[in-house]
Design a protein around this motif. Structure first.
Motif: not given
Length: 246
Positions: A16-26, A31-32, A48-54
């Protein structure tokens, strides 16, 4: 879709022309922050998220096109987090990030459903390159090269920012152009006000949803005035564009 940025990079975009989305988990903030900065430089949107639940909550809300996932998280191991992420997003590509470098850890991660593996310490350029490859292979980025969108007798050139209907040039503001481009990339599809705000104004826009109604009215005056209408309202659902009825 791919385009060339002012810095000379080939940018990946969603269909749709919008930016790619990336989730960083660490769980390591340094590092994040480092990865988020590097990936934003690519023109991508990052959560970004700092744990699995997040990570699971973020995946549900953010709907990323790729995930960078540390195998050592404080509340669960990365393989368990991967299983939960896969329930939310079965096809999202996952790049494992870990300090472990034993062959059995690599095999376990890939066998569990990971798509690639990078060990710490890592080079940021390596992470970016691997993510680009995963996103391209997953099909999340549209590889169409045609920069001209056509719906009925309406055309929009994404490179020159020229718009015309029936051969008559139409002059749009930058925001009107982005709104029309989003509509034309999704012909005959009803787009909600929330989707339009996200794409055209982004989540950090502080205004109200009625700004969408306002700009739709601006577009109608320029696109549909004196012609068969192309922009339509579906009450309670959103807006769509489709070729005019002859």
């Amino acid at each position: 879709m791919t385009t060339t940025s002012p810095q000379g990079r080939t940018e990946l975009l969603r269909p749709d022309g919008s930016p790619v989305r990336v989730l960083v988990v660490d769980d390591e903030l340094s590092i994040t922050e480092l990865l988020s900065m590097a990936l934003r430089y690519e023109g991508w949107r990052i959560r970004s998220a700092g744990d699995g639940q997040g990570a699971v909550r973020a995946a549900r809300e953010f709907r990323p096109d790729a995930v960078v996932l540390d195998l050592m998280l404080p509340d669960m191991d990365g393989l368990s987090a991967l299983g939960r992420l896969r329930r939310e997003l079965p096809d999202v590509p996952v790049l494992f990030l870990t300090a472990k470098d034993a062959a059995e850890d690599r095999i376990a991660g890939l066998t569990a459903g990971g798509d690639d593996y990078v060990t710490k310490p890592f080079g940021v350029e390596d992470v970016v390159a691997r993510l680009r490859g995963l996103i391209r292979r997953s099909g999340a980025a549209d590889r169409r090269s045609d920069a001209v969108l056509v719906v009925g007798d309406l055309t929009l050139d994404e490179d020159s920012h020229e718009v015309s209907r029936g051969g008559t040039d139409i002059h749009l503001t930058a925001t009107e152009f982005e709104l029309l481009r989003f509509l034309m990339r999704n012909p005959r599809r009803v787009l909600s006000k929330v989707q339009i705000l996200d794409r055209v104004w982004s989540y950090d826009f502080g205004g109200q949803a009625n700004v969408v109604e306002l700009y739709i009215s601006y577009l109608r005056r320029k696109i549909d005035a004196g012609r068969e209408p192309m922009i339509h309202t579906r009450r309670g659902a959103g807006y769509l564009i489709k070729p005019a009825v002859a």
